[in-house]
Design a protein around this motif. Structure first.
Motif, mmCIF file in Angstrom:
data_model
loop_
_atom_site.group_PDB
_atom_site.id
_atom_site.type_symbol
_atom_site.label_atom_id
_atom_site.label_comp_id
_atom_site.label_asym_id
_atom_site.label_seq_id
_atom_site.Cartn_x
_atom_site.Cartn_y
_atom_site.Cartn_z
ATOM 1 N N LYS A 225 12.704 -34.842 -13.296
ATOM 2 C CA LYS A 225 11.991 -34.487 -12.059
ATOM 3 C C LYS A 225 12.899 -33.675 -11.133
ATOM 4 O O LYS A 225 12.434 -32.759 -10.448
ATOM 5 C CB LYS A 225 11.495 -35.741 -11.354
ATOM 6 N N GLU A 228 13.069 -30.150 -12.350
ATOM 7 C CA GLU A 228 11.840 -29.439 -11.994
ATOM 8 C C GLU A 228 11.867 -29.010 -10.531
ATOM 9 O O GLU A 228 11.446 -27.896 -10.196
ATOM 10 C CB GLU A 228 10.631 -30.335 -12.258
ATOM 11 N N ILE A 229 12.363 -29.881 -9.671
ATOM 12 C CA ILE A 229 12.449 -29.558 -8.235
ATOM 13 C C ILE A 229 13.372 -28.360 -8.024
ATOM 14 O O ILE A 229 13.040 -27.410 -7.293
ATOM 15 C CB ILE A 229 12.956 -30.775 -7.448
ATOM 16 N N GLU A 231 14.307 -26.080 -10.250
ATOM 17 C CA GLU A 231 13.770 -24.882 -10.884
ATOM 18 C C GLU A 231 12.680 -24.251 -10.022
ATOM 19 O O GLU A 231 12.636 -23.020 -9.855
ATOM 20 C CB GLU A 231 13.226 -25.233 -12.267
ATOM 21 N N GLU A 232 11.813 -25.080 -9.464
ATOM 22 C CA GLU A 232 10.761 -24.559 -8.582
ATOM 23 C C GLU A 232 11.373 -23.902 -7.355
ATOM 24 O O GLU A 232 10.935 -22.824 -6.930
ATOM 25 C CB GLU A 232 9.828 -25.701 -8.164
ATOM 26 N N TYR A 233 12.407 -24.521 -6.813
ATOM 27 C CA TYR A 233 13.072 -23.976 -5.634
ATOM 28 C C TYR A 233 13.723 -22.633 -5.973
ATOM 29 O O TYR A 233 13.596 -21.653 -5.229
ATOM 30 C CB TYR A 233 14.117 -24.970 -5.141
ATOM 31 N N ASN A 235 12.982 -20.519 -8.435
ATOM 32 C CA ASN A 235 11.977 -19.481 -8.700
ATOM 33 C C ASN A 235 11.327 -18.978 -7.416
ATOM 34 O O ASN A 235 10.900 -17.822 -7.348
ATOM 35 C CB ASN A 235 10.905 -20.022 -9.647
ATOM 36 N N ARG A 236 11.287 -19.836 -6.424
ATOM 37 C CA ARG A 236 10.638 -19.454 -5.166
ATOM 38 C C ARG A 236 11.562 -18.609 -4.290
ATOM 39 O O ARG A 236 11.090 -17.711 -3.582
ATOM 40 C CB ARG A 236 10.207 -20.725 -4.424
ATOM 41 N N TYR A 313 20.414 -22.112 -3.474
ATOM 42 C CA TYR A 313 20.118 -22.875 -4.682
ATOM 43 C C TYR A 313 21.282 -23.804 -5.043
ATOM 44 O O TYR A 313 21.083 -24.999 -5.324
ATOM 45 C CB TYR A 313 19.831 -21.908 -5.832
#
Length: 470
Positions: A225, A228-229, A231-233, A235-236, A313
């Protein structure tokens, strides 16, 4: 070589926690924001994060912090220290080889821009220079520790007077051992009578480095999890187009590269690669190069905004690993339970040897390790607000700035002061700046040792791993 150095802005912060309860950090922090673009533009060092070369230089007197005079009658008599190794080459081989392999293939296919060909030539020079030196200390890293040792000697000459004992320990990693040796050699030059012992043994790694035998902490930080957090950050916030298109004519060629070279006819075992990967590698190399002795720079290729995105990041990743945060279940700073325990117990032993009046020196205890020790230690001790809890990942950069704590050669110095008939005082220097502790005092930056010890003993008593090595 262009290096970005600026004086770090240090704003004082103090907080209290209830005794008898597990410590989970304060609710606010006063560390300057790395999220504020105006601040970043005014202080470019902020984008270098933990790759920043140590910002205090003997040849730049304006960078050397002024220290507050001790209360009347008090004299320094002992120093306890933990320092990160100095500037080094990157540890990851792939960060050097991956972009070179990709850009070389792109060149043979006619897919590089003129700037891309220029950058490839630079990276080939870097990759050749680093072979066999991954993670090793550079000459700059050694010099950083020589200078820190010299300033420590000048700031507290009474501690190093005569033939006092200096106990120096390092982790078993060579860059830390060489940092220790550079530091101690400088002390010996300044006072040949010092009795210095050096050691680097697995015997001490349970507190000197991150031992996690039952994977209590790694199981938390490696939770899918969390990946995922992050990676989402990433990519954003990553805006890769400007940098990537300045190097590669046709970004659709990434797909061709991966299909044709990386998986089918791939005798060179070329890695799978993405635009985000190229952006990350080139930007990371850019901010790491000032730590080396090479006359190679990528500062004209990578923009301040590119470096800022990477830093945001990396900063969030550091918070996951070392901060009182949700991704770390508010416990990951406790990985330094035994380092803090060693600091408290060693200080008491040294004080007992010489008394509390400050007349006799107890020498110094020097420890040399890694940012992965120093950062969670600062959080566990809530030094300069590092114990802050921030539930909103988008707001972490406003309250947590790892550059403030762990530049290359980052260090903590606990300086003890004595006076006849008075309580022992301690002052903490974070990267040679006077730092705040979450303990009451009316003599800042000086704190009563007994109060400090009681506060941190309570933290140890509530550590989730306090029984691990007992």
């Amino acid at each position: 070589m262009k290096r970005l150095f600026a004086a770090a802005a240090l704003v004082l912060a103090a907080s209290l926690s209830l005794l008898g309860q597990p410590y989970t950090g304060p609710q606010t922090s006063k560390v300057y924001s790395v999220s504020d673009w105006e601040q970043v533009q005014a202080n470019p060092d902020l984008v270098l994060s933990d790759y920043q070369p140590y910002p205090i230089l003997d040849q730049n007197p304006a960078s050397i912090p002024a220290l507050t005079k001790a209360p009347k009658g008090y004299r320094p008599f002992y120093i306890s220290h933990y320092g990160r190794h100095g500037s080094r080459w990157l540890i990851s081989t792939a960060t050097y080889t991956r972009p070179v392999a990709f850009l070389k293939k792109a060149k043979t296919e006619g897919k590089l821009t003129p700037l891309g060909e220029d950058v490839l030539a630079r990276l080939e020079k870097v990759e050749l220079a680093v072979r066999g030196r991954y993670g090793e200390l550079t000459s700059l890293g050694a010099e950083q520790h020589r200078q820190i040792a010299g300033r420590m000697f000048r700031n507290f000459p009474r501690v190093f007077k005569g033939d006092v004992e200096i106990d120096a320990k390092s982790t078993v990693i060579i860059r830390c051992i060489l940092s220790m040796e550079s530091f101690c050699m400088r002390l010996k030059e300044l006072n040949p009578r010092l009795r210095i012992t050096n050691d680097a043994s697995n015997h001490d790694m349970y507190y000197m480095n991150n031992q996690d035998p039952d994977k209590f902490f790694s199981n938390i930080t490696s939770d899918p999890k969390n990946a995922e957090i992050l990676e989402e950050y990433k990519n954003r916030i990553f805006k890769t187009d400007r940098l990537v298109t300045s190097l590669v004519k046709d970004t659709s060629w990434f797909k061709t590269y991966n299909e044709k070279f990386a998986f089918k006819d791939n005798p060179e075992k070329l890695p799978k690669y993405t635009a985000s990967g190229l952006f990350y590698d080139v930007t990371e190399l850019c901010i790491s190069l000032p730590n080396t002795d090479l006359d190679v720079s990528l500062m004209d290729v990578v923009s301040l905004e590119d470096m800022h995105q990477l830093n945001l990041y990396r900063n969030l990743g550091s918070y996951r690993y070392a901060g009182f945060c949700d991704m770390g279940q508010k416990v990951t700073p406790y990985r330094q339970t035994y380092l803090l325990k060693n600091i408290l117990e060693t200080a008491d032993r040294q004080i007992a040897k010489v008394g509390t009046d400050g007349k006799k020196s107890a020498g110094a205890t020097l420890r040399f390790g890694h940012d992965s020790n120093l950062m969670p230690l600062c959080s566990l001790m809530d030094i300069d607000g590092a114990g802050v809890y921030e539930p909103d990942n988008d707001n972490v950069a406003n309250v947590w700035n790892m550059e403030h704590y762990i530049p290359k050669a980052g260090n903590l110095q606990f300086v003890f002061y004595g006076k006849k008939g008075s309580p022992v005082l301690v002052k903490v220097l974070l990267n040679e700046h006077e730092a705040t502790l979450p303990v009451e005092t009316d003599k800042f930056p000086y704190y009563e040792w007994n109060k400090v010890k009681a506060f941190y003993q309570n933290i140890l008593d509530n550590s989730p791993i306090k029984e691990r090595f007992q």
